[in-house]
Design an enzyme around this catalytic site. Structure first.
Site, PDB file in Angstrom:
ATOM      1  N   HIS A  79       0.921  -1.042   0.097  1.00 15.47           N
ATOM      2  CA  HIS A  79       0.200   0.006  -0.153  1.00 15.47           C
ATOM      3  C   HIS A  79       0.819   1.392   0.029  1.00 15.47           C
ATOM      4  CE1 HIS A  79      -3.510   2.627   0.861  1.00 15.47           C
ATOM      5  NE2 HIS A  79      -2.592   3.146   1.827  1.00 15.47           N
TER       6      HIS A  79
ATOM      7  N   ASP B  38     -15.501   2.824   7.581  1.00 12.58           N
ATOM      8  CA  ASP B  38     -14.460   3.855   7.280  1.00 12.58           C
ATOM      9  C   ASP B  38     -14.847   4.820   6.030  1.00 12.58           C
ATOM     10  OD1 ASP B  38     -11.437   4.977   6.616  1.00 12.58           O
ATOM     11  OD2 ASP B  38     -11.639   3.836   4.893  1.00 12.58           O
TER      12      ASP B  38
ATOM     13  N   ARG C 137     -14.749  13.173   7.575  1.00 10.45           N
ATOM     14  CA  ARG C 137     -13.455  13.864   7.984  1.00 10.45           C
ATOM     15  C   ARG C 137     -13.240  14.908   6.765  1.00 10.45           C
ATOM     16  NH1 ARG C 137      -9.837   9.091   7.910  1.00 10.45           N
ATOM     17  NH2 ARG C 137      -8.078  10.538   8.070  1.00 10.45           N
TER      18      ARG C 137
ATOM     19  N   SER D 105      -7.609   4.209   9.190  1.00  8.00           N
ATOM     20  CA  SER D 105      -8.572   4.241   8.189  1.00  8.00           C
ATOM     21  C   SER D 105      -7.625   3.363   7.105  1.00  8.00           C
ATOM     22  CB  SER D 105      -8.631   5.812   7.624  1.00  8.00           C
ATOM     23  OG  SER D 105      -8.929   5.503   6.039  1.00  8.00           O
TER      24      SER D 105
ATOM     25  N   LYS E 287      -8.877  -0.970   5.940  1.00 10.73           N
ATOM     26  CA  LYS E 287      -9.131  -1.640   4.605  1.00 10.73           C
ATOM     27  C   LYS E 287      -7.963  -2.922   4.311  1.00 10.73           C
ATOM     28  CE  LYS E 287      -9.232   2.785   3.326  1.00 10.73           C
ATOM     29  NZ  LYS E 287      -9.354   4.081   3.061  1.00 10.73           N
TER      30      LYS E 287
END
Ligand code: URA
Length: 435
Positions: free
Chosen positions: A83, A162, A169, A184, A188
């Site tokens: 990621h 989320d 947010r 967050s 995921k």
């Protein structure tokens, strides 16, 4: 039974929330019983007072469990995922995923779309006509078993809490708080089901995290969450102070990824690819040390196996090999404009965010999630930091479909470049590894 008012009050006064209190908040907001205005106040209290490690982990797990958690047990071997926290010109996944898969390691990747000045892998892959990013869980598992690689967009039901909290947010200036960002992202990643998670935390002018200190904190928080969830997790802090590689823009980045798989990758991009790949190979038990891992990764490029794997992956998800082979023909632009330097000296800084913004101005990025984008437009840098430049020398090429936007992008590119009389020191690409 809790009252949301009391929990907001508790966080406002720096109190620590337990699991049941956090469950009440997350589940209540997701099912609509906690209204937006109370959740906004709560998030702002978190913004100012933070969450401790246990609260951050609990919030992550509650968001992970708000939707489907992928079960990848039908895939044998150690499944690895990567990621990136988002950068400009970041096409690392397109290069690295087929390299890892070509070594027989299952690469299971859930990706997102680009937002703002940062790009997303799913948009880039959609440059291939026919390529399907919304494949079912069964097809995803089948492809990984068969080809060792699948890349899919996030399903609607992946961490829906989320999704809803992030939207709030975003609308209430509460995005840039480290425990909220870490929970967050990790909610995921943990819902995506891989055994090992390699995090590329970008630092610099083109990244979410502008300072090493913030990037370290984010990386440490995400690694802590991963470990508490019993997943192998490692984070690399990598330089995003100038765009990664030379190309920014969806099809241009795919072209650069294909060139990289053919052994013609830019040095800075390949350095990040090898560094992340090394950690992934060691996680999967496919290499004992960094030297062995890097040798194996380099071989996948020199023997053509990573390029072959990329072609096979594109075909497996509905694209065509011929489009990889003739990738230049995918780009459809009416204007190709060279940008000439109005300054001279050594390039000391290229503001990555502004280059990303130039691509957005051309139509290659989104201001809002629902915006359409033009995959063909973008910028190819001909010079990078520490290169000498003369007045009038070409520093970039703009690909666009609207003359006025090309003009605005040119201004943005010229203003993003800074010069010095002496050659600046290059910032290392890999700044730190946090395990
Ligand atoms: N990316 C995410 O997925 N969540 C954040 O909060 C920030 C970036």
């Amino acid at each position: 039974m809790y009252r949301m008012y009391d929990l907001i009050e508790k966080k406002k006064r720096k109190g620590v929330l337990d699991e049941e209190e956090l469950r009440f908040i997350v589940n209540g907001f997701t099912d609509g019983s906690v209204p937006d205005y109370q959740m906004s106040a709560f998030l702002m209290a978190v913004y100012f007072n933070g969450l401790n490690e246990k609260e951050t982990f609990t919030l992550t797990m509650l968001m992970r469990d708000s939707g489907d958690v992928m079960d990848l047990s039908a895939i044998s071997g150690v499944k690895v995922d990567k990621h990136s926290t988002g950068g400009v010109g970041d096409k690392v996944t397109l290069v690295l995923a087929p390299m890892i898969a070509s070594l027989g390691i299952p690469m299971t990747k859930m990706s997102g779309r680009g937002l703002g000045h940062t790009g997303g892998t799913i948009d880039k892959l959609e440059a291939f006509p026919g390529f399907q990013t919304s494949i079912s869980e069964e097809e995803f598992i089948q492809n990984v078993n068969r080809y060792k690689i699948a890349v899919a967009g996030q399903t609607k039901n992946l961490a829906p809490a989320d999704k809803k909290i992030y939207a709030l947010r975003d609308a209430t200036a509460c995005v840039d708080e480290i425990s909220l960002i870490a929970s967050s992202i990790m909610s995921k990643k943990l819902a995506s089901g891989a055994d090992g998670i390699c995090l590329d935390v970008k630092v610099g002018s083109g990244a979410f995290m502008k300072t090493i200190k913030d990037a370290q904190k984010l990386a440490e928080t995400m690694v802590d969450i991963g470990k508490r969830a019993n997943k192998q997790t490692v984070a690399l802090l990598t330089n995003m102070d100038e765009p990664l590689g030379n190309c920014v823009g969806n099809i241009l980045e795919v072209m650069e990824a294909v060139e990289s798989l053919q052994g013609r990758g830019p040095k800075d991009l390949m350095e990040v690819v090898f560094a992340l790949g090394t950690q992934m190979l060691m996680m999967a038990g496919a290499a004992q040390d960094a030297k062995e891992a890097e040798d194996k990764l380099k071989n996948t490029i020199s023997d053509g196996s990573a390029y072959e794997k990329f072609c096979c992956f594109i075909e497996a998800q509905g694209g065509h090999r011929s489009d990889v082979e003739h990738i230049d023909s995918l780009q459809k632009v009416s204007f190709v404009q060279k940008v000439k330097s109005t300054n001279e000296g050594y390039l000391s800084h290229i503001n990555a965010e502004r280059i990303g913004h130039a691509s957005v101005v051309l139509g290659g990025g989104r201001a809002k999630k629902e915006d359409d984008i033009d995959l063909s437009v973008g910028v190819r840098l001909l010079k990078k930091v520490a290169d000498p430049v003369k007045i009038g020398e070409k520093i970039a090429v703009i690909y666009g479909n609207d003359e006025e936007k090309v003009r605005l992008a040119e201004k943005e590119i010229l203003e993003s470049c800074e010069f010095s009389d002496s050659c600046p020191e290059k910032i290392p690409m890999v700044l730190e590894i946090i395990k």
